[in-house]
Each structure stands twice: as C-alpha cells, then as structure tokens.
Scaffold this motif. Structure first.
Motif, PDB file in Angstrom:
ATOM      1  N   ILE A  41     -27.791  15.024  36.330  1.00 39.20           N
ATOM      2  CA  ILE A  41     -26.359  15.154  36.588  1.00 39.20           C
ATOM      3  C   ILE A  41     -25.562  14.287  35.622  1.00 39.20           C
ATOM      4  O   ILE A  41     -25.864  13.112  35.419  1.00 39.20           O
ATOM      5  CB  ILE A  41     -26.013  14.751  38.038  1.00 39.20           C
ATOM      6  CG1 ILE A  41     -26.687  15.699  39.024  1.00 39.20           C
ATOM      7  CG2 ILE A  41     -24.503  14.742  38.248  1.00 39.20           C
ATOM      8  CD1 ILE A  41     -26.494  15.330  40.477  1.00 39.20           C
ATOM      9  N   ASN A  42     -24.537  14.884  35.058  1.00 44.18           N
ATOM     10  CA  ASN A  42     -23.524  14.182  34.273  1.00 44.18           C
ATOM     11  C   ASN A  42     -22.260  14.242  35.116  1.00 44.18           C
ATOM     12  O   ASN A  42     -21.657  15.297  35.290  1.00 44.18           O
ATOM     13  CB  ASN A  42     -23.338  14.872  32.917  1.00 44.18           C
ATOM     14  CG  ASN A  42     -22.333  14.163  32.036  1.00 44.18           C
ATOM     15  OD1 ASN A  42     -21.761  13.148  32.419  1.00 44.18           O
ATOM     16  ND2 ASN A  42     -22.107  14.712  30.857  1.00 44.18           N
ATOM     17  N   HIS A  43     -21.860  13.091  35.671  1.00 44.11           N
ATOM     18  CA  HIS A  43     -20.706  13.017  36.578  1.00 44.11           C
ATOM     19  C   HIS A  43     -19.478  12.591  35.785  1.00 44.11           C
ATOM     20  O   HIS A  43     -19.410  11.470  35.294  1.00 44.11           O
ATOM     21  CB  HIS A  43     -21.011  12.022  37.703  1.00 44.11           C
ATOM     22  CG  HIS A  43     -19.900  11.851  38.667  1.00 44.11           C
ATOM     23  ND1 HIS A  43     -19.678  10.670  39.318  1.00 44.11           N
ATOM     24  CD2 HIS A  43     -18.947  12.700  39.105  1.00 44.11           C
ATOM     25  CE1 HIS A  43     -18.630  10.792  40.114  1.00 44.11           C
ATOM     26  NE2 HIS A  43     -18.173  12.021  39.993  1.00 44.11           N
ATOM     27  N   LEU A  44     -18.516  13.505  35.674  1.00 45.64           N
ATOM     28  CA  LEU A  44     -17.293  13.241  34.923  1.00 45.64           C
ATOM     29  C   LEU A  44     -16.111  13.155  35.880  1.00 45.64           C
ATOM     30  O   LEU A  44     -16.080  13.836  36.899  1.00 45.64           O
ATOM     31  CB  LEU A  44     -17.039  14.364  33.912  1.00 45.64           C
ATOM     32  CG  LEU A  44     -18.176  14.684  32.944  1.00 45.64           C
ATOM     33  CD1 LEU A  44     -17.807  15.895  32.093  1.00 45.64           C
ATOM     34  CD2 LEU A  44     -18.476  13.483  32.082  1.00 45.64           C
ATOM     35  N   ARG A  45     -15.144  12.331  35.532  1.00 43.52           N
ATOM     36  CA  ARG A  45     -13.925  12.200  36.340  1.00 43.52           C
ATOM     37  C   ARG A  45     -12.754  12.836  35.612  1.00 43.52           C
ATOM     38  O   ARG A  45     -12.612  12.694  34.405  1.00 43.52           O
ATOM     39  CB  ARG A  45     -13.616  10.732  36.596  1.00 43.52           C
ATOM     40  CG  ARG A  45     -14.649  10.021  37.412  1.00 43.52           C
ATOM     41  CD  ARG A  45     -14.401  10.035  38.902  1.00 43.52           C
ATOM     42  NE  ARG A  45     -13.128   9.432  39.227  1.00 43.52           N
ATOM     43  CZ  ARG A  45     -12.216  10.028  40.003  1.00 43.52           C
ATOM     44  NH1 ARG A  45     -12.436  11.202  40.507  1.00 43.52           N
ATOM     45  NH2 ARG A  45     -11.094   9.433  40.267  1.00 43.52           N
ATOM     46  N   LEU A  46     -11.929  13.535  36.371  1.00 45.58           N
ATOM     47  CA  LEU A  46     -10.697  14.128  35.861  1.00 45.58           C
ATOM     48  C   LEU A  46      -9.603  13.764  36.853  1.00 45.58           C
ATOM     49  O   LEU A  46      -9.691  14.118  38.032  1.00 45.58           O
ATOM     50  CB  LEU A  46     -10.847  15.652  35.742  1.00 45.58           C
ATOM     51  CG  LEU A  46      -9.662  16.439  35.205  1.00 45.58           C
ATOM     52  CD1 LEU A  46      -9.348  16.046  33.766  1.00 45.58           C
ATOM     53  CD2 LEU A  46      -9.939  17.933  35.290  1.00 45.58           C
ATOM     54  N   THR A  47      -8.585  13.047  36.394  1.00 45.13           N
ATOM     55  CA  THR A  47      -7.547  12.578  37.318  1.00 45.13           C
ATOM     56  C   THR A  47      -6.595  13.692  37.728  1.00 45.13           C
ATOM     57  O   THR A  47      -6.026  13.650  38.808  1.00 45.13           O
ATOM     58  CB  THR A  47      -6.745  11.415  36.698  1.00 45.13           C
ATOM     59  OG1 THR A  47      -6.188  11.844  35.458  1.00 45.13           O
ATOM     60  CG2 THR A  47      -7.630  10.206  36.482  1.00 45.13           C
ATOM     61  N   GLU A  48      -6.448  14.687  36.890  1.00 43.11           N
ATOM     62  CA  GLU A  48      -5.570  15.807  37.203  1.00 43.11           C
ATOM     63  C   GLU A  48      -6.350  16.870  37.961  1.00 43.11           C
ATOM     64  O   GLU A  48      -7.490  17.172  37.627  1.00 43.11           O
ATOM     65  CB  GLU A  48      -5.019  16.394  35.908  1.00 43.11           C
ATOM     66  CG  GLU A  48      -3.995  17.461  36.114  1.00 43.11           C
ATOM     67  CD  GLU A  48      -3.411  17.953  34.805  1.00 43.11           C
ATOM     68  OE1 GLU A  48      -2.662  18.927  34.850  1.00 43.11           O
ATOM     69  OE2 GLU A  48      -3.712  17.364  33.756  1.00 43.11           O
ATOM     70  N   ARG A  49      -5.746  17.458  38.982  1.00 41.56           N
ATOM     71  CA  ARG A  49      -6.406  18.504  39.759  1.00 41.56           C
ATOM     72  C   ARG A  49      -6.049  19.874  39.196  1.00 41.56           C
ATOM     73  O   ARG A  49      -4.949  20.370  39.384  1.00 41.56           O
ATOM     74  CB  ARG A  49      -6.009  18.418  41.227  1.00 41.56           C
ATOM     75  CG  ARG A  49      -6.602  17.198  41.885  1.00 41.56           C
ATOM     76  CD  ARG A  49      -6.348  17.171  43.354  1.00 41.56           C
ATOM     77  NE  ARG A  49      -6.955  15.976  43.914  1.00 41.56           N
ATOM     78  CZ  ARG A  49      -6.974  15.710  45.202  1.00 41.56           C
ATOM     79  NH1 ARG A  49      -6.418  16.531  46.055  1.00 41.56           N
ATOM     80  NH2 ARG A  49      -7.550  14.607  45.623  1.00 41.56           N
TER      81      ARG A  49
END
Length: 120
Positions: A54-62
């Motif tokens: 798993i590569n867990h990425l964060r995106l602040t915009e929905r």
C-alpha cells in the motif's frame, strides 16, 4: 504485467477495512495499492494491512477526480484499476484481471461484475 489499484476514500474506515480485507484474501495479490485519503480516518486502517503493498497518499481537497488523478500519477503498474472504498472483491478478482490483460494485451479496459450485498 503489474497491476496497480487506486482507492479514493473519504471518512469511511469500516468500508475501507472490508475492501482491504478482501484484497488480503485474493488468490493473487495486486502489485500496488494506492489509497488516496481525503479525510482523517484511513491511516489507522491502512496500518493494519502491512501485508499489502500500500502507498497511502493524503489529499486535503475532497474531489474524486483529483483523487484518481493523484493516484494515477503515483502508479508504477502497467494496468491501473479504480475501486470504490465500499467494494468487497471476490477472491479471484485480481487474478482474473491479470489473466485478462495477459491474454488480451491490446485491451483498453475491463470491468468486474457488480452485485449488491447486505452490509456487514
């Protein structure tokens, strides 16, 4: 042939847990799973699935579209698949996708069968 799966998610930890559990039960594992997290609840779920790549990425915009594009930019696979975070996959799903593209290398896409189920 490497298979990358992109999973955008927003604050549905139990649904994500069910999906990731179904991915651990595959007869053949995905080469890469990219989770694009647009909330605050996925990190603890992802930590419990260290056997998956798993590569867990964060995106602040929905935004589903932006989440998919962020996932695509991070992939290393030859074939890219998109999964909703509330899917539960049959145990042969990944193997069938890989077999299809190995047999039909010029194919541009494939979709799995979608069925309804009682949650839980």
């Amino acid at each position: 042939m490497r298979l990358s799966l992109i999973i955008p998610t927003v604050e549905r930890p139990e649904a994500l847990r069910r999906l990731l559990t179904s991915l651990t039960l595959q007869t053949e594992l995905a080469d890469e799973i990219i989770i694009v997290d647009q909330g605050d609840s996925a990190a603890s779920v992802v930590e419990a699935f260290s056997t998956l790549r798993i590569n867990h990425l964060r995106l602040t915009e929905r935004s589903l579209t932006k989440a998919r594009n962020v996932g695509i930019a991070a992939t290393t696979g030859d074939v890219v698949g998109f999964l909703d975070d509330d899917c539960v996959l049959e145990s042969t799903y990944v193997a069938r996708i890989k077999a299809f593209f190995s047999t039909h290398p010029s194919a541009l896409g494939v979709q799995g069968l979608i069925t309804n189920f009682a949650e839980g």
